[in-house]
Design a protein around this motif. Structure first.
Motif, PDB file in Angstrom:
ATOM      1  N   ARG A  25      52.719 106.138 116.211  1.00  0.00           N
ATOM      2  CA  ARG A  25      53.567 105.143 116.574  1.00  0.00           C
ATOM      3  C   ARG A  25      54.341 104.549 117.573  1.00  0.00           C
ATOM      4  N   ARG A  26      54.135 104.933 118.129  1.00  0.00           N
ATOM      5  CA  ARG A  26      54.757 104.713 120.224  1.00  0.00           C
ATOM      6  C   ARG A  26      53.488 104.558 120.878  1.00  0.00           C
ATOM      7  N   GLY A  27      53.672 103.379 121.675  1.00  0.00           N
ATOM      8  CA  GLY A  27      52.358 103.560 123.639  1.00  0.00           C
ATOM      9  C   GLY A  27      52.868 102.663 124.724  1.00  0.00           C
ATOM     10  N   VAL A  28      52.640 102.569 125.350  1.00  0.00           N
ATOM     11  CA  VAL A  28      53.151 102.287 127.225  1.00  0.00           C
ATOM     12  C   VAL A  28      52.382 101.047 127.406  1.00  0.00           C
ATOM     13  N   LEU A  29      52.801  99.821 127.014  1.00  0.00           N
ATOM     14  CA  LEU A  29      52.429  98.697 127.654  1.00  0.00           C
ATOM     15  C   LEU A  29      52.708  98.503 129.191  1.00  0.00           C
ATOM     16  N   ALA A  30      52.065  98.159 129.868  1.00  0.00           N
ATOM     17  CA  ALA A  30      51.796  97.813 131.278  1.00  0.00           C
ATOM     18  C   ALA A  30      51.760  96.370 132.205  1.00  0.00           C
ATOM     19  N   VAL A  31      52.318  95.508 132.608  1.00  0.00           N
ATOM     20  CA  VAL A  31      51.618  94.403 132.529  1.00  0.00           C
ATOM     21  C   VAL A  31      51.918  93.855 134.335  1.00  0.00           C
ATOM     22  N   ASN A  32      51.567  93.503 134.529  1.00  0.00           N
ATOM     23  CA  ASN A  32      51.522  92.300 136.160  1.00  0.00           C
ATOM     24  C   ASN A  32      53.384  92.306 136.379  1.00  0.00           C
ATOM     25  N   GLY A  33      55.078  92.644 137.221  1.00  0.00           N
ATOM     26  CA  GLY A  33      55.498  92.193 137.129  1.00  0.00           C
ATOM     27  C   GLY A  33      55.770  91.100 138.101  1.00  0.00           C
ATOM     28  N   ASP A  34      57.337  91.388 138.295  1.00  0.00           N
ATOM     29  CA  ASP A  34      58.026  90.882 139.143  1.00  0.00           C
ATOM     30  C   ASP A  34      57.853  91.280 140.637  1.00  0.00           C
ATOM     31  N   ASP A  66      57.863  86.589 130.725  1.00  0.00           N
ATOM     32  CA  ASP A  66      57.542  85.962 132.016  1.00  0.00           C
ATOM     33  C   ASP A  66      56.511  86.481 132.692  1.00  0.00           C
ATOM     34  N   ALA A  67      56.219  88.064 132.519  1.00  0.00           N
ATOM     35  CA  ALA A  67      54.784  88.330 133.153  1.00  0.00           C
ATOM     36  C   ALA A  67      53.257  88.351 132.257  1.00  0.00           C
ATOM     37  N   LEU A  68      53.453  88.135 130.995  1.00  0.00           N
ATOM     38  CA  LEU A  68      53.121  87.870 130.355  1.00  0.00           C
ATOM     39  C   LEU A  68      52.109  86.899 130.309  1.00  0.00           C
ATOM     40  N   ARG A  69      53.459  85.549 130.544  1.00  0.00           N
ATOM     41  CA  ARG A  69      52.989  84.506 131.091  1.00  0.00           C
ATOM     42  C   ARG A  69      52.151  83.594 132.825  1.00  0.00           C
ATOM     43  N   ALA A  70      52.580  84.728 133.459  1.00  0.00           N
ATOM     44  CA  ALA A  70      51.827  84.611 134.940  1.00  0.00           C
ATOM     45  C   ALA A  70      50.365  85.383 134.555  1.00  0.00           C
ATOM     46  N   CYS A  71      50.474  86.582 134.319  1.00  0.00           N
ATOM     47  CA  CYS A  71      48.995  87.080 133.819  1.00  0.00           C
ATOM     48  C   CYS A  71      49.095  87.835 132.591  1.00  0.00           C
ATOM     49  N   ASP A  72      47.845  87.974 131.395  1.00  0.00           N
ATOM     50  CA  ASP A  72      47.435  88.094 130.640  1.00  0.00           C
ATOM     51  C   ASP A  72      46.971  89.430 130.218  1.00  0.00           C
ATOM     52  N   LYS A  73      46.820  90.236 131.496  1.00  0.00           N
ATOM     53  CA  LYS A  73      45.902  91.196 131.509  1.00  0.00           C
ATOM     54  C   LYS A  73      47.171  93.190 131.798  1.00  0.00           C
ATOM     55  N   VAL A  74      46.662  93.099 130.802  1.00  0.00           N
ATOM     56  CA  VAL A  74      47.491  94.177 130.169  1.00  0.00           C
ATOM     57  C   VAL A  74      46.809  95.587 130.317  1.00  0.00           C
ATOM     58  N   CYS A  75      47.722  96.536 130.275  1.00  0.00           N
ATOM     59  CA  CYS A  75      47.113  97.938 129.875  1.00  0.00           C
ATOM     60  C   CYS A  75      48.053  99.522 129.201  1.00  0.00           C
ATOM     61  N   PHE A  76      47.884  99.982 127.887  1.00  0.00           N
ATOM     62  CA  PHE A  76      48.196  99.786 127.314  1.00  0.00           C
ATOM     63  C   PHE A  76      47.683 101.402 126.722  1.00  0.00           C
ATOM     64  N   THR A  77      48.753 101.934 126.586  1.00  0.00           N
ATOM     65  CA  THR A  77      48.445 103.798 126.988  1.00  0.00           C
ATOM     66  C   THR A  77      49.029 105.169 125.423  1.00  0.00           C
ATOM     67  N   VAL A  78      48.240 105.462 124.430  1.00  0.00           N
ATOM     68  CA  VAL A  78      48.967 105.846 123.856  1.00  0.00           C
ATOM     69  C   VAL A  78      48.338 107.402 124.115  1.00  0.00           C
ATOM     70  N   TYR A  79      49.353 108.538 123.127  1.00  0.00           N
ATOM     71  CA  TYR A  79      49.016 110.228 123.365  1.00  0.00           C
ATOM     72  C   TYR A  79      49.255 110.584 122.437  1.00  0.00           C
ATOM     73  N   GLY A  80      48.508 111.988 122.341  1.00  0.00           N
ATOM     74  CA  GLY A  80      48.871 112.637 120.846  1.00  0.00           C
ATOM     75  C   GLY A  80      48.234 113.863 120.435  1.00  0.00           C
ATOM     76  N   ASN A  81      48.641 114.537 119.777  1.00  0.00           N
ATOM     77  CA  ASN A  81      47.354 115.073 118.554  1.00  0.00           C
ATOM     78  C   ASN A  81      47.386 116.318 119.364  1.00  0.00           C
ATOM     79  N   GLU A  82      48.385 116.459 119.979  1.00  0.00           N
ATOM     80  CA  GLU A  82      48.885 117.852 120.324  1.00  0.00           C
ATOM     81  C   GLU A  82      47.865 119.266 119.774  1.00  0.00           C
ATOM     82  N   THR A  83      47.283 119.993 119.959  1.00  0.00           N
ATOM     83  CA  THR A  83      46.906 121.082 119.138  1.00  0.00           C
ATOM     84  C   THR A  83      46.766 122.075 120.554  1.00  0.00           C
ATOM     85  N   ILE A  84      46.644 123.834 119.665  1.00  0.00           N
ATOM     86  CA  ILE A  84      46.913 124.785 120.451  1.00  0.00           C
ATOM     87  C   ILE A  84      45.236 125.083 119.680  1.00  0.00           C
TER      88      ILE A  84
END
Length: 158
Positions: A25-34, A66-84
């Motif tokens: 349901r959620r992830g982390v978007l990383a962009v090239n910031g200021d 602003d960051a995306l207008r300067a550079c459109d390259k991104v990294c997106f990460t999700v994690y989950g499915n924790e199992t024992i």
């Protein structure tokens, strides 16, 4: 161009990675910031496997835009499915890392379609989705990430 997973024994199949990407349901978007600093923010999203794209919404202005207008390259990460699996104190966790290019979608019928598709993942009914889009839809920007590379892995947290 993109690095491979260093520890091959931890790699999960592309199908498993896509399943995690679709179910999370959620992830982390990383962009090239200021000033060259990374800017990473949690977002809600949907993944369309047919289009090989991730869609999310946000404001029309701000640091992310602003960051995306300067550079459109991104990294997106999700994690989950924790199992024992073995030791009850050291769970296994899966993660997916996506590299791609992110664009702001034009305010057109396709963007409205994606907004509704996105909202249906998070709202309990289509009626609530339609009401929210009618109320606040014009203020929302839809973003799309064209997936260029994705990889997944599973590690034991110990």
């Amino acid at each position: 161009m993109f690095r491979t997973i260093r520890k091959k024994k931890n790699e999960i199949s592309a199908d498993m990675a896509i399943a995690l990407l679709q179910s999370s349901r959620r992830g982390v978007l990383a962009v090239n910031g200021d000033d060259g600093y990374p800017y990473a923010i949690p977002i809600n999203y949907i993944y369309d496997d047919n289009a090989k794209k991730i869609y999310f919404h946000g404001a029309r202005v701000g640091h992310k835009v602003d960051a995306l207008r300067a550079c459109d390259k991104v990294c997106f990460t999700v994690y989950g499915n924790e199992t024992i699996k073995e030791e009850d104190w050291a769970p296994f966790v899966q993660s997916v890392v996506v590299f791609g290019r992110c664009h702001l979608m034009k305010a057109d019928p396709e963007a409205v379609k994606r907004l509704k598709q996105f909202a249906m993942k998070y709202y309990p009914s289509e009626q609530l989705v339609d009401e929210e889009i009618a109320h606040a839809g014009k203020a929302v920007q839809i973003f799309e990430i064209e997936v260029e590379h994705l990889s997944g892995k599973e590690i034991q947290e110990r």
